[in-house]
Design a protein around this motif. Sequence first.
Motif, PDB file in Angstrom:
ATOM      1  N   UNK A   1       0.841  -1.129  -0.111  1.00  0.00           N
ATOM      2  CA  UNK A   1       0.101   0.044  -0.053  1.00  0.00           C
ATOM      3  C   UNK A   1       0.813   1.222  -0.029  1.00  0.00           C
ATOM      4  N   UNK A   2       1.837   1.583   0.977  1.00  0.00           N
ATOM      5  CA  UNK A   2       2.650   2.652   0.860  1.00  0.00           C
ATOM      6  C   UNK A   2       3.433   2.775  -0.634  1.00  0.00           C
ATOM      7  N   UNK A   3       3.914   1.666  -0.971  1.00  0.00           N
ATOM      8  CA  UNK A   3       4.494   1.582  -2.326  1.00  0.00           C
ATOM      9  C   UNK A   3       3.755   2.026  -3.430  1.00  0.00           C
TER      10      UNK A   3
ATOM     11  N   UNK B   1      -8.776   4.437  -8.834  1.00  0.00           N
ATOM     12  CA  UNK B   1      -8.446   5.843  -9.437  1.00  0.00           C
ATOM     13  C   UNK B   1      -8.065   6.742  -8.265  1.00  0.00           C
ATOM     14  N   UNK B   2      -7.134   7.545  -8.835  1.00  0.00           N
ATOM     15  CA  UNK B   2      -6.447   8.500  -7.718  1.00  0.00           C
ATOM     16  C   UNK B   2      -7.620   9.700  -7.233  1.00  0.00           C
ATOM     17  N   UNK B   3      -8.530   9.805  -8.197  1.00  0.00           N
ATOM     18  CA  UNK B   3      -9.874  10.793  -7.726  1.00  0.00           C
ATOM     19  C   UNK B   3     -10.381  10.519  -6.302  1.00  0.00           C
ATOM     20  N   UNK B   4     -10.683   9.158  -6.367  1.00  0.00           N
ATOM     21  CA  UNK B   4     -11.349   8.457  -5.219  1.00  0.00           C
ATOM     22  C   UNK B   4     -10.525   8.699  -4.026  1.00  0.00           C
ATOM     23  N   UNK B   5      -9.054   8.349  -3.964  1.00  0.00           N
ATOM     24  CA  UNK B   5      -8.255   8.645  -3.074  1.00  0.00           C
ATOM     25  C   UNK B   5      -8.066  10.219  -2.563  1.00  0.00           C
TER      26      UNK B   5
ATOM     27  N   UNK C   1      -8.017   5.786   4.561  1.00  0.00           N
ATOM     28  CA  UNK C   1      -8.091   5.384   2.924  1.00  0.00           C
ATOM     29  C   UNK C   1      -7.767   4.104   2.689  1.00  0.00           C
ATOM     30  N   UNK C   2      -6.712   3.395   3.401  1.00  0.00           N
ATOM     31  CA  UNK C   2      -6.445   1.940   3.155  1.00  0.00           C
ATOM     32  C   UNK C   2      -7.576   0.989   3.503  1.00  0.00           C
ATOM     33  N   UNK C   3      -8.182   1.672   4.674  1.00  0.00           N
ATOM     34  CA  UNK C   3      -9.488   0.685   4.990  1.00  0.00           C
ATOM     35  C   UNK C   3     -10.714   0.702   4.392  1.00  0.00           C
ATOM     36  N   UNK C   4     -11.022   2.056   3.906  1.00  0.00           N
ATOM     37  CA  UNK C   4     -12.199   2.420   3.188  1.00  0.00           C
ATOM     38  C   UNK C   4     -12.317   2.504   1.859  1.00  0.00           C
ATOM     39  N   UNK C   5     -10.939   2.618   1.181  1.00  0.00           N
ATOM     40  CA  UNK C   5     -10.777   2.644  -0.166  1.00  0.00           C
ATOM     41  C   UNK C   5     -10.022   1.372  -0.968  1.00  0.00           C
ATOM     42  N   UNK C   6      -8.890   1.586  -0.509  1.00  0.00           N
ATOM     43  CA  UNK C   6      -7.733   0.457  -1.264  1.00  0.00           C
ATOM     44  C   UNK C   6      -8.200  -1.049  -0.736  1.00  0.00           C
TER      45      UNK C   6
ATOM     46  N   UNK D   1      -9.409  -3.133  -3.850  1.00  0.00           N
ATOM     47  CA  UNK D   1      -8.533  -4.076  -4.166  1.00  0.00           C
ATOM     48  C   UNK D   1      -8.741  -5.766  -3.543  1.00  0.00           C
ATOM     49  N   UNK D   2     -10.056  -5.885  -3.727  1.00  0.00           N
ATOM     50  CA  UNK D   2     -10.775  -7.121  -3.469  1.00  0.00           C
ATOM     51  C   UNK D   2     -10.108  -8.279  -4.624  1.00  0.00           C
TER      52      UNK D   2
END
Lengths: 298, 308
Positions: A97-99, A168-172, A185-190, A194-195
């Motif tokens: 995720x950080x990468x 999409x970066x826009x969602x982030x 962000x990791x929990x709610x978006x990524x 990323x499922x």
Amino acid sequence: MVKTKSEVAYQCVITIFILLLMFAIIAPFVLLIMSSISSESSLIRNGYRFIPKAFSLDAYKYILRNADTILRAYGMTLLTTVLGTSLSLCITILLAYPLSHRDLKGRKVIMFLIILTMLFHGGIVPSYILWAKYMKIKNTIWALILPNLLLNPFFIILMKNYFENSIPTSIMEAAEIDGAGPIGILWHVTLPMGKPIIATITMFTILTYWNDWVNALYFVNNTKLWTLQYLLENILDNVQFLVKNSKVMTQMGQSVANIPSVSVRMAIAVLGVIPILILFPFFQKYIVAGISLGALKE
Amino acid sequence: MKHKQTSLSKSRHYSILYLMMVPGLLYLLINNYLPMVGIFIAFKKLDYSAGIFKSPWVGLRNFKFLFATSDIWIIIRNTVVYNIVFIILETVLGIWVAIMLADLANQHLARLAQVTIILPELLSLVICSYIVFAFLSQENGIMNNTILPALGLRPIGWYNEKGPWPVILTIVYLWLNIGSQAIIYLASIVGINKELYETADLDGASRFQKVIYITVPCIKPTIVTLLLLSVGSMFYSSFGLFYLIPHNSGMLFDVTATLDTYVYNALMHKNNVGMASAAGLFQSVVGFILVLTANKITSRLDPDNALF
């Protein structure tokens, strides 16, 4: 498309080839299963066959009566698979995720360090000495989980690429404006988005742990820690192992000579594949997806 | 929008991101990087009681001993030749199966076949060795009891006779791997533009010509990538395949020993750490050089297909 004669002939030929291929893949499984439900005496007389001369479930009854060794091994496999897969997923996600942040300083260096581990290996000897003598994991459950299996560099790259390119970066950015931190962000978006990649990597990690026997071979002597695969590895040449380690057997005073060893051997192997065969229909989609991904860069 | 955020919260975000990476990087440091440093063991005479750092240096003695044995040459030959045979067969057969699956008009059968051929992929090699045993067991195997007698041949002590093993191991390898090869190639064949084939049909191209002039060139990137990976691991072998399937039988050593089984046996059974680490280091270094060379050549010939 108009069906020409040659097209029909071609379809016939490839259908036959595909059926033959499928037969060649399936037949060995059939032999294994049929051997496990043959009667011991017919096996001794006629050997393993696709269609047994006489059916019998004695091998399974025998295993059921002496289930302690096998159940224990099943339990160990289940425990290492669950523990190993959860740990492995956590640290893979936390690294990928950080990468996936394009503006993370030092990203290139870290990616290089990860890729380098796929190109150059220290080899088995230093690795064995490190884990066995310095980390002292011999004959502990960690021996089945930590060495080599926990983090697959290829999976980190797959996951990082998916997070980077398919979300999409826009969602982030929207989440960021709403005040969400990296963890939010990791929990709610990524994670939700990323499922697909997470599911695929989970399947492969489960398979890795379920099927592993090499770590036990190197690091485990204590029979209490034997996984199913390693138990099987030991039984192939020595069915008596089951008896030696079965308390029930000694109490009942049964002798080694009574084991229907020819069929029991195959019945245990069948018990080893059954969970995978049952899960296969659910796995199948992810496995195919994963194999196709592997085509990119393994 | 981004400049609204204070630099303080921004830097806090980054420190959280760096913290997240700590467990994974720590694991790579221990599991992957420390053993890379540990390759110096190959230049020492290891004495466990003194520890690896205090054991005496012996220079290249381990390597001299290793390469003085005739075994090592047999082992290197086996590792490399098996790999070459496996690569050629799996590539050709994989592409062939993929083409058939793509051409098959019966979609149901095609899908069923795809699922079936990856089944062996899910097995552990332990289970696979049981299946092979059901075929080859001297007393109970189907080969000695049913198939050979039907052909009028005498039973064979499979686990004691070298002759058939190159063929047996190749068959087992292909049985295990053909599925994933075919799936990978199928994925790239499906992506080929259909118009290319239609144009070729108008020109009266034969089926074989279409494969040679359209399919193979179009999937070339996939073929090159897979070949590159295989060349890079030319000095590695599947430990399970060569250790479990022949039951680590000493009689079969000449045709089943590879660098990986040699390192295992030297380290765990013969307690010969010197030889094992020398063989392991040889494998690592040659493997590394091969990957870099293969990648260099590819990037010169065809920059898009290079791995890095």
